[in-house]
Design an enzyme around this catalytic site. Structure first.
Site, short mmCIF file in Angstrom:
data_model
loop_
_atom_site.label_atom_id
_atom_site.label_comp_id
_atom_site.label_asym_id
_atom_site.label_seq_id
_atom_site.Cartn_x
_atom_site.Cartn_y
_atom_site.Cartn_z
N TYR A 39 0.27 0.54 -3.14
CA TYR A 39 1.14 0.34 -1.98
C TYR A 39 1.90 -0.99 -2.04
CZ TYR A 39 0.10 4.08 1.33
OH TYR A 39 0.04 5.29 2.00
N LYS A 41 -12.90 3.78 -7.63
CA LYS A 41 -12.89 4.66 -8.81
C LYS A 41 -13.06 3.75 -10.03
CE LYS A 41 -12.05 8.83 -10.51
NZ LYS A 41 -12.75 10.08 -10.19
N ASP A 55 -13.86 10.32 -5.18
CA ASP A 55 -13.85 11.79 -5.12
C ASP A 55 -15.17 12.32 -4.56
OD1 ASP A 55 -14.57 10.52 -7.46
OD2 ASP A 55 -14.06 12.16 -8.80
N ASP A 107 -5.97 5.08 2.73
CA ASP A 107 -4.97 5.90 3.41
C ASP A 107 -5.41 7.37 3.41
OD1 ASP A 107 -2.58 6.50 4.64
OD2 ASP A 107 -1.53 6.82 2.75
#
Ligand code: NAD
Length: 359
Positions: A124, A191, A225, A249
């Site tokens: 972002y 991640k 995930d 987000d």
């Protein structure tokens, strides 16, 4: 003289939901001196720019602001005003409580989560290079000369910066919030198994900061995930999540879905001195001007604002009034009815009036 607050009505459904919020906040009896400013489409019409220095100055001066959603064109036009505001004012912590309210249609019950999303960097950051531009070609050449792995020539590039400074700052903010609000456990979401350097920094910083709070707040981590699956199946096992910007987000919309949808999900953006409150949802242009959408997310953002101003009693009264109206399920908008075409659904304004009657 009341509290000075900058109010940005925003685009699409923004003016309607912020009007509803204003009515409800004023009904608590707390005096607010609203300084109304325009950003987004109205601002473009007036000044040619979606975000002016005047708006930023107003928020800097008043230190508290609340806004409706602002539209961002996809793939063209101006950069998101929301992102610009968060970066210009260094509102580094995006806080989204996801709480189950009786009467809402939810796949699971009893969710009570607080999400802390880093707000200033990651994908972002807005550092992007368009395919075919000289800058993009230069960057591709440079990366291809430095890396064993090659990027295709017809690529565009987005940069994902994750710093120690921003990672520690957001995790510290989350722990401070946990202590202040009696929260028990924080889960860092990442991640880092794939993005070893960027998400790796985030995870390492989270672990370091967590050590400072050992014995006071529990800490663990989870790959993003897996986190999504865990939230759908066992959301009640989680208390607070802290995430880098992009995962934050996406996961906060997932959690909004778990707790009754975007129509009821409030949000806050905090810097060290400034706070900006806003619903999680966007400007839903197809519903603009129809007195149709759910004002709850914006009204609950008003509750967060009242708490921030130290008006805890008024905040609790407004929160309870929302709770009553949702539980009763009578004076609610179409999205909260079992059948979206239910003719007894009320409009945005009527739902806000029903909430005011319960304060
Ligand atoms: P959106 O949140 O505007 O709408 C998605 C769908 O959610 C709507 O079609 C509607 O069905 C539902 N919805 C949203 N708000 C609701 C409400 N209050 N009551 C009932 N239903 C509601 O998302 P989008 O369509 O992806 O985005 C539209 C515009 O909003 C885009 O320009 C986007 O950039 C912008 N946006 C702004 C913000 C912000 O200002 N913080 C956040 C997200 C999206």
């Amino acid at each position: 003289m009341g509290y000075k607050v900058t109010l940005l009505p925003g685009d699409g459904i923004g003016p309607e939901v912020t009007r509803a919020m204003r009515t409800c906040v004023e009904a608590t009896g707390v005096a607010i001196d609203w300084e109304v400013q325009q950003a987004g489409e109205f601002s473009i019409q007036k000044s040619g720019k979606p975000l002016t220095d005047e708006v930023i100055e107003s928020i800097r001066r008043n230190k508290t602001a609340i806004k409706g959603p602002i539209s961002t064109p996809i793939g063209k036009g101006f950069r998101s005003v929301n992102v610009q505001l968060r970066q210009a004012l260094d509102l580094y912590a995006c806080v989204r409580p996801c709480v189950y309210y009786e009467g809402t249609k939810t796949p699971v019950k009893n969710v009570d989560l607080v999400i802390f999303r880093e707000n200033t960097e990651d994908l972002y950051a807005g550092i992007e290079f368009e395919k075919g531009t000289p800058q993009c070609d230069q960057l591709l050449d440079k990366i291809n000369s430095l890396s064993a792995k090659k990027i295709r020539e017809d690529s565009a590039i987005s940069i994902k910066p994750i710093s120690v400074t921003a990672s520690k700052r957001i995790v510290r903010a989350a722990f401070a919030y946990a202590l202040k609000n009696g929260r028990k456990k924080i889960t860092a979401v990442h991640k880092a198994n794939i993005m070893k350097f960027t998400d790796g920094i985030f995870l390492k910083c989270a672990q370091e900061v967590a050590r400072e709070y050992q014995g006071k707040v529990e800490f663990n981590d989870c790959i993003v995930d897996n986190m999504c699956m865990q939230l759908v199946q066992h959301a009640h096992l989680y208390d607070m999540l802290v995430l880098p910007n992009l995962y934050g987000d996406i996961v906060s919309d997932l959690c909004a879905g778990l707790t009754g949808g975007l129509g009821i999900a409030p949000g806050a953006n905090y810097g060290d001195k400034i706070a900006l409150f806003e619903p999680v949802h966007g400007s839903a242009p197809k519903y603009a001007g129809q007195n149709k959408v759910n004002p709850t997310a914006c009204i609950l953002s008003g509750v967060l604002m009242l708490k921030h101003l130290g008006e805890t009693n008024a905040a609790n009264r407004l929160d309870n009034a929302v709770r009553k109206v949702l539980k009763e399920g009578k004076n609610v908008t179409y999205d909260l009815k079992d059948d979206r075409n239910d003719p007894t659904a009320v409009g945005t304004r009527q739902m806000a009036e029903a909430i005011c009657r319960e304060i």
